[in-house]
Design a protein around this motif. Sequence first.
Motif, short mmCIF file in Angstrom:
data_model
loop_
_atom_site.label_atom_id
_atom_site.label_comp_id
_atom_site.label_asym_id
_atom_site.label_seq_id
_atom_site.Cartn_x
_atom_site.Cartn_y
_atom_site.Cartn_z
N GLU A 120 0.84 -1.21 0.00
CA GLU A 120 0.00 0.00 0.00
C GLU A 120 0.87 1.25 0.00
O GLU A 120 0.64 2.18 -0.78
N GLU A 121 1.87 1.28 0.87
CA GLU A 121 2.75 2.44 0.97
C GLU A 121 3.49 2.67 -0.34
O GLU A 121 3.61 3.81 -0.82
N LEU A 122 4.00 1.59 -0.92
CA LEU A 122 4.74 1.69 -2.18
C LEU A 122 3.86 2.26 -3.28
O LEU A 122 4.24 3.24 -3.96
N PHE A 123 2.69 1.69 -3.48
CA PHE A 123 1.84 2.13 -4.59
C PHE A 123 1.21 3.50 -4.33
O PHE A 123 0.92 4.23 -5.28
N GLN A 124 1.00 3.85 -3.06
CA GLN A 124 0.51 5.20 -2.78
C GLN A 124 1.55 6.23 -3.23
O GLN A 124 1.20 7.23 -3.86
N MET A 125 2.83 5.97 -2.93
CA MET A 125 3.87 6.90 -3.33
C MET A 125 4.02 6.96 -4.85
O MET A 125 4.25 8.04 -5.42
N ILE A 126 3.87 5.82 -5.51
CA ILE A 126 3.94 5.81 -6.97
C ILE A 126 2.78 6.61 -7.55
O ILE A 126 2.97 7.43 -8.48
N SER A 127 1.59 6.39 -7.04
CA SER A 127 0.41 7.12 -7.52
C SER A 127 0.56 8.61 -7.32
O SER A 127 0.25 9.41 -8.21
N TRP A 128 1.04 9.00 -6.15
CA TRP A 128 1.22 10.43 -5.86
C TRP A 128 2.29 11.04 -6.76
O TRP A 128 2.18 12.20 -7.15
N ALA A 129 3.33 10.27 -7.09
CA ALA A 129 4.35 10.78 -8.02
C ALA A 129 3.75 10.96 -9.41
O ALA A 129 4.00 11.96 -10.09
N GLN A 130 2.94 10.00 -9.84
CA GLN A 130 2.30 10.09 -11.15
C GLN A 130 1.43 11.34 -11.24
O GLN A 130 1.36 11.99 -12.29
N LEU A 131 0.78 11.69 -10.14
CA LEU A 131 -0.12 12.85 -10.10
C LEU A 131 0.61 14.15 -9.79
O LEU A 131 -0.02 15.19 -9.61
N SER A 132 1.94 14.09 -9.71
CA SER A 132 2.77 15.27 -9.43
C SER A 132 2.49 15.87 -8.05
O SER A 132 2.68 17.07 -7.83
N ILE A 133 2.05 15.03 -7.11
CA ILE A 133 1.94 15.47 -5.72
C ILE A 133 3.34 15.57 -5.11
O ILE A 133 3.61 16.40 -4.26
N HIS A 134 4.23 14.71 -5.57
CA HIS A 134 5.65 14.83 -5.21
C HIS A 134 6.47 14.38 -6.42
O HIS A 134 5.93 13.82 -7.39
N ASN A 135 7.78 14.65 -6.37
CA ASN A 135 8.66 14.25 -7.48
C ASN A 135 9.88 13.49 -6.96
O ASN A 135 10.99 13.63 -7.46
N LYS A 136 9.62 12.66 -5.94
CA LYS A 136 10.70 11.94 -5.27
C LYS A 136 10.85 10.53 -5.85
O LYS A 136 9.90 9.97 -6.38
N HIS A 137 12.03 9.97 -5.72
CA HIS A 137 12.37 8.75 -6.42
C HIS A 137 11.99 7.52 -5.61
O HIS A 137 12.10 7.51 -4.37
N ILE A 138 11.57 6.45 -6.31
CA ILE A 138 10.98 5.28 -5.66
C ILE A 138 11.58 4.01 -6.23
O ILE A 138 11.64 3.83 -7.45
N GLY A 139 12.02 3.10 -5.34
CA GLY A 139 12.60 1.86 -5.82
C GLY A 139 12.26 0.68 -4.95
O GLY A 139 11.91 0.83 -3.77
N VAL A 140 12.36 -0.52 -5.52
CA VAL A 140 12.20 -1.76 -4.76
C VAL A 140 13.51 -2.52 -4.78
O VAL A 140 14.21 -2.58 -5.80
N LEU A 141 13.87 -3.08 -3.62
CA LEU A 141 15.05 -3.92 -3.51
C LEU A 141 14.59 -5.36 -3.72
O LEU A 141 13.98 -5.97 -2.84
N ASN A 142 14.86 -5.88 -4.89
CA ASN A 142 14.30 -7.16 -5.34
C ASN A 142 15.18 -8.32 -4.88
O ASN A 142 15.93 -8.90 -5.66
N ILE A 143 15.03 -8.68 -3.62
CA ILE A 143 15.85 -9.70 -2.99
C ILE A 143 15.36 -11.09 -3.40
O ILE A 143 14.19 -11.43 -3.19
N ASN A 144 16.24 -11.87 -3.97
CA ASN A 144 15.91 -13.24 -4.39
C ASN A 144 14.62 -13.31 -5.21
O ASN A 144 13.83 -14.24 -5.08
#
Length: 216
Positions: A120-144
């Motif tokens: 939820e937290e991850l996709f909320q931040m992605i959605s808010w970035a898409q809507l230009s609510i923020h312009n901060k960078h988002i990544g996932v650490l894809n362990i195994n």
Amino acid sequence: MEGVSVRKIKKICVFCGANSGKDVAFVNAAFHLGEVLGKRKIDLVYGGGKLGLMGCVSTAVAQHERQVLGIIPSAFTVNNLVGETCGKEIKVATMQERLVMMMELSDAFIALPGGFGTLEELFQMISWAQLSIHNKHIGVLNINGFFNGLLSFVDHAVKQEFITPRARKILISATTADELVDKLQAFRFESDPALSKLKWSPSSSQKEKLDLTLRL
């Protein structure tokens, strides 16, 4: 270039599980991420407490003498439900208030393995970035390969034209902490020219009318 933002990262917010997960690699990676942040002099914002991967990454950052800030709903502090926060703690009333404060106080976001709350937290931040609510960078650490299925689903949504190729670029992934932080530092965020016109300030009585097709 108009609509492109480059940001120096001083504080990273980490979303992750309050459990440790089945694979010991998750715990090791959480500790290593904290070590990488500490060595790079990057402070941590997280959800507070000391459970699971949240406790691992916060402990490692604190051991490298960087600032740790836990933002935690007051409900979680009753009867010491999630344990003592490693560092400074801010108590908030709601989950939404917590997420907004995380957004405001962080320069970038990393998701480690976790459950529904992490997603939820991850996709909320992605959605808010898409809507230009923020312009901060988002990544996932894809362990195994933990996020392989999720990343495949996102790519499928692009193919089905529910997510634009521009929006897909918002989500960065890497298999090591060093690689992911490097990618976050180098990433050039390019907002949608139409969505960037939206006015999200509290004083705005109505949003600007846009003549466009949104794929949200």
